[in-house]
Design an enzyme around this catalytic site. Structure first.
Site, short mmCIF file in Angstrom:
data_model
loop_
_atom_site.label_atom_id
_atom_site.label_comp_id
_atom_site.label_asym_id
_atom_site.label_seq_id
_atom_site.Cartn_x
_atom_site.Cartn_y
_atom_site.Cartn_z
N ARG A 197 11.38 -10.90 4.58
CA ARG A 197 12.13 -9.64 4.62
C ARG A 197 13.32 -9.72 5.57
NH1 ARG A 197 7.61 -5.07 4.60
NH2 ARG A 197 7.33 -5.80 6.71
N ARG A 242 12.95 -8.73 11.52
CA ARG A 242 12.29 -8.01 12.61
C ARG A 242 11.28 -8.93 13.29
NH1 ARG A 242 10.05 -2.46 10.07
NH2 ARG A 242 8.42 -3.96 9.67
N ARG A 245 -9.71 2.85 9.14
CA ARG A 245 -9.20 1.53 9.49
C ARG A 245 -10.34 0.59 9.90
NH1 ARG A 245 -3.89 1.83 10.97
NH2 ARG A 245 -3.04 -0.18 10.47
N ARG A 295 -1.46 -10.30 12.44
CA ARG A 295 -1.80 -9.02 11.80
C ARG A 295 -2.89 -9.21 10.74
NH1 ARG A 295 3.86 -6.92 9.85
NH2 ARG A 295 2.64 -5.30 8.84
N LYS A 327 0.82 -1.22 0.00
CA LYS A 327 0.00 0.00 0.00
C LYS A 327 0.85 1.27 0.00
CE LYS A 327 -2.58 -0.90 3.61
NZ LYS A 327 -2.04 -2.24 3.91
#
Length: 218
Positions: free
Chosen positions: A127, A161, A88, A172, A13
């Site tokens: 990542r 992370r 949201r 999430r 996004k």
């Protein structure tokens, strides 16, 4: 144009918002930037948000809505904006409707970036960030470093992370499905939703989005 950008974590996004805002000559308004700006400037809303964040609590909708309303009233947003991360949830979407109605304007489109859940997990969990410079980002599949665990740019150690772990990503996604996804149905009922695939190269997704928005307006 006044556009809301929605999609799960890992849909790209932020990247797409920047490209689309530039192509459409409208400001990119992200909740992250709103929070940072209000906190750093010491606004009343920023102080309220800081107090909740320091206490480890979620910032209430009314504070977020207040920040968004203030930002949308600024001169560069008079002819349009691209909202990223706001609204949201359905409560925020309803509040946005009221704000726009009071201004005598309305949303043009809600751009829904669609990505399969397994792809989201693959994108985020793969990542790796450089400990020396967080701007140096690699991916075990899509952009692997020449030497495993070592940053090509500076030789720093690459790490994952905590919030990029598969377990955290799936949590999430659950939050997204529960809180944010219902706004797609809310806006679909208003005939505003334009859904595109967010798979492929960044430029391909941007072109797809621009084409879909043009068609929707046509």
């Amino acid at each position: 144009m006044r556009i809301v950008l929605v999609g799960p974590p890992g849909a790209g996004k932020g990247t797409q918002a920047a490209y689309l805002a530039k192509n459409l000559s409208i400001p990119h308004i992200s909740t992250g930037d709103l929070f940072r700006a209000n906190i750093s400037q010491g606004t009343d809303l920023g102080k309220q948000a800081r107090a909740f964040m320091d206490a480890g609590r979620l910032v209430p909708d009314e504070v977020t809505i207040g920040m968004a309303k203030d930002r949308m009233s600024q001169s560069d947003a008079v002819n349009g904006f691209l909202l990223d991360g706001f609204p949201r949830n359905v409560g925020q979407a309803e509040a946005l409707d009221v704000i726009l109605k009071d201004e005598g304007v309305k949303l043009d489109a809600v751009l829904d970036l669609e990505v399969p859940e397994d792809e989201v997990v693959k994108r985020i969990a793969g990542r790796r960030i450089c400990r020396n410079d967080s701007a140096h980002v690699f991916h075990v599949t899509y952009n692997p470093p020449k030497a495993e665990g070592v940053c090509d740019a500076c030789g720093g150690e690459l790490y994952q992370r905590d919030d990029d772990s598969e377990e955290t990503v799936r949590t999430r996604l659950e939050v997204y499905h529960t809180e944010t996804e219902p706004i797609i149905d809310y806006y679909r009922a208003q005939g505003l939703v334009v859904t595109i695939s967010a798979l492929g190269k960044v430029t391909e997704v941007t072109e797809r989005a621009m084409e879909a928005l043009k068609s929707d307006q046509g």
